[in-house]
Design an enzyme around this catalytic site. Structure first.
Site, short mmCIF file in Angstrom:
data_model
loop_
_atom_site.label_atom_id
_atom_site.label_comp_id
_atom_site.label_asym_id
_atom_site.label_seq_id
_atom_site.Cartn_x
_atom_site.Cartn_y
_atom_site.Cartn_z
CG HIS A 167 30.67 59.64 46.09
ND1 HIS A 167 31.45 59.96 44.65
CD2 HIS A 167 29.79 58.93 45.91
CE1 HIS A 167 30.41 59.67 43.90
NE2 HIS A 167 29.45 59.06 44.37
CG ASP A 319 27.37 58.63 41.51
OD1 ASP A 319 26.43 57.94 40.63
OD2 ASP A 319 27.85 58.22 42.41
#
Lengths: 374, 374
Positions: A167, A319
């Site tokens: 990520h 996120d």
């Protein structure tokens, strides 16, 4: 939109908060057949745990009397849900629940609190960036079992955020911790620093079943080094192996001895599979391996700080969850894919999934019948 | 403005072109102490090679009488230098030279031809995307030794393109081969396909010394799957292990048996560490593992095509070299960094490097004295 708050279950190993918690923590760990398979485990597990208690208590004493992992996870969780409420108003409010594998707050505690809070939509969010059956897999299996034990198997609609090794926000935050680690060296030494990315090892039998862990560790490290322009020598090694079986190498401890023998005096160690400080950073890396490094002649041995309370990491957590909620999937395709050599029929489930997902069929052979039960 | 053409040495294992080449190829392989350490190697190496010759000749017979790796490498090289002349006119003309490790054209042959062509600036370009001491490392050590043997140690200024596991062009091309592999399945089966990325295995002793290979394989696979949107179940496994020592797993062969037992009928195998077809794709994957898969009940077993003559791969090769020439570096920082457990004093050199580079100091212990010599 949703009924009640969206519950985000932050799953991790956990660690004893006080010295009195050490023995129950170790007993729970050594009784977990999903991590360790011992003969006569119900008897031998507690026996080993009891024998190790004094030494491990001593370790916790040396790092301040207990593990800081709960405090850090709670700080991360607070930052995450605050951001999530802004990022994803449709699923707000968001509440986080810590579910540790071997110590309070356990999955049972988390689930009961979620029910009391009126949660109906829940995300099981592993705090291990890289997937292994020994960590995330075991935590998820326990989460579903716990839900059944406390009569809440039907209460929540679940999805699973099962891995996030590359990520971008996580990688950015990790790269920042490496920069902070490099800043601990004298300016004239910085170019000479060898970066040792250290991850918890696994027994080779787990690797040979097809566990994704080493590949995902490799992917994380490559991304971090890309952010840093591949500007340093680096390698991956594995720590914390114990017992007589063969574990995945190279061994971090051995690597430090060897680097010292090669006259490398500047070494930065980076915990790539940890997101908070705990016994394996504060004691094993800082104290034990610090001593190993010192004796090997590594005069400048430092560790990159853990992500801990870094705001950028809370951005990443938020996120991740916002993206996951928007995707509406039950899990990654690979979560449903049981290791080819898997012998644990419980693996890779999602309880009451929010969306359809496919799970590899279970093969039950006579060998499987003995493993594991609870 | 180089003097004479820029020489690009494409280094690879190589393979016997004809059945008569099988025995000398195997003898060279089993005499290489950088790959295999045997007791009484000078006697035992040829003995093992001779004993295996007939079986391996049979394998080459079954794939058409010889290895296509030279033909593919030459096609890739032609495409690469043609593109390079356009991409990097300042270093043109570019000429490619194939240097195989165990068969003609060897490093000696390549070096002599380079001298005859008037090359002074040379790039040692590994054709193994992921670095291992057993492959790229051994080929480079042999290249420098060969230069000394033929009296050309001072002739060329060298740089080394030592790894490119996540080069975007390589990853794009690999992702395209996976798409082509998926297209071999019936449309209704495609979602069910398990992708098995298979790489050549290594003995665990090599891994435990700190070899970068498994981490770089993990990085390559992650990037390929990212290009494919993580749309399939996948895993990494390792093939071609032989002999009594323990090798890095999971084993591709065992994985296929286990997938069959789990009633997975659609499996695509992808050679992630190979850029051309050779015995380990055409015989081991297609024929041997094809049989294993069939017996295990995998009714639809396919292999993604190797990169071979794919124009996009030639774009990638040219882009890699052009970028490397523009950077003006001798190698990656990690090439100079010998494995912490390295016992081979020859490792990680660059002969007459184009730019300064740092090499980890050599530690010579009594144990090292026996290994390797030539």
């Amino acid at each position: 939109m949703s009924d009640g708050p969206t519950g985000i279950v932050m799953m991790n190993l956990g660690g004893p908060k006080t010295l009195d918690d050490v023995n129950p923590f170790l007993r729970a760990l050594f009784e977990d057949r999903e991590i360790i398979q011992l003969p006569l485990q119900k008897w031998l597990g507690p026996f080993i745990a009891d024998r190790r208690t004094k030494k491990i208590q001593q370790h916790y004493q040396e790092i301040g009397g207990g593990s800081p992992i709960l405090a850090w996870t709670e700080e991360q969780g607070r930052g995450m849900v605050e951001r999530l409420d802004r990022l994803s108003p449709a699923t707000a409010p968001h509440k986080f629940y810590v579910a540790f594998r071997y110590i309070e707050p356990t999955s049972e505690t988390a689930l009961k609190q979620m029910a009391a809070d009126g949660v109906t939509r829940a995300v099981a969010f592993t705090q291990y960036p890289q997937f292994s059956c020994s960590t995330t897999g075991s935590s998820l299996n326990e989460l579903w079992r716990a839900a059944r034990r406390v009569g809440l198997a039907d209460r929540f609609t679940w999805s699973v955020l099962d891995r996030w090794p590359t990520h971008p926000g996580f990688i950015d935050a990790m790269a920042e911790t490496v920069r902070q680690g490099l800043a601990k060296f004298a300016p004239e030494d910085q170019d000479d620093v060898v970066i040792v990315f250290s991850a918890h090892s696994l027994p080779l039998d787990v690797i040979d079943r097809g566990d994704a862990y080493p590949a995902e560790i490799g992917a994380s490290v490559h991304e971090v080094m890309e952010r840093l322009g591949y500007g340093h020598e680096y390698l991956i090694s594995y720590q914390s192996d114990v017992g007589p079986v063969r574990w995945l190498g190279a061994s971090t401890e051995k690597v430090l001895v060897e680097l010292g023998a090669k006259k490398r005096t500047n070494v930065l160690v980076v915990g790539i599979a940890f997101t908070s400080d705990h016994i394996e950073t504060l004691h094993e890396l800082d104290i034990e391996y610090g001593e190993v490094a010192h004796e090997a002649g590594i005069t400048n041995f430092h560790r990159a700080p853990a992500l801990n309370g870094m705001p950028e990491f809370q951005d990443a957590l938020a996120d991740l969850v916002a993206g996951h909620l928007a995707d509406g999937v039950a899990c990654t395709p690979n979560y449903g894919f049981r290791c080819p050599g898997c012998v644990n029929p419980q693996c890779r489930n999602v309880l009451k999934p929010v969306a359809p997902y496919k799970r590899t069929a279970v093969t039950v052979s006579p060998k499987n019948a003995q493993y594991p039960s609870r």
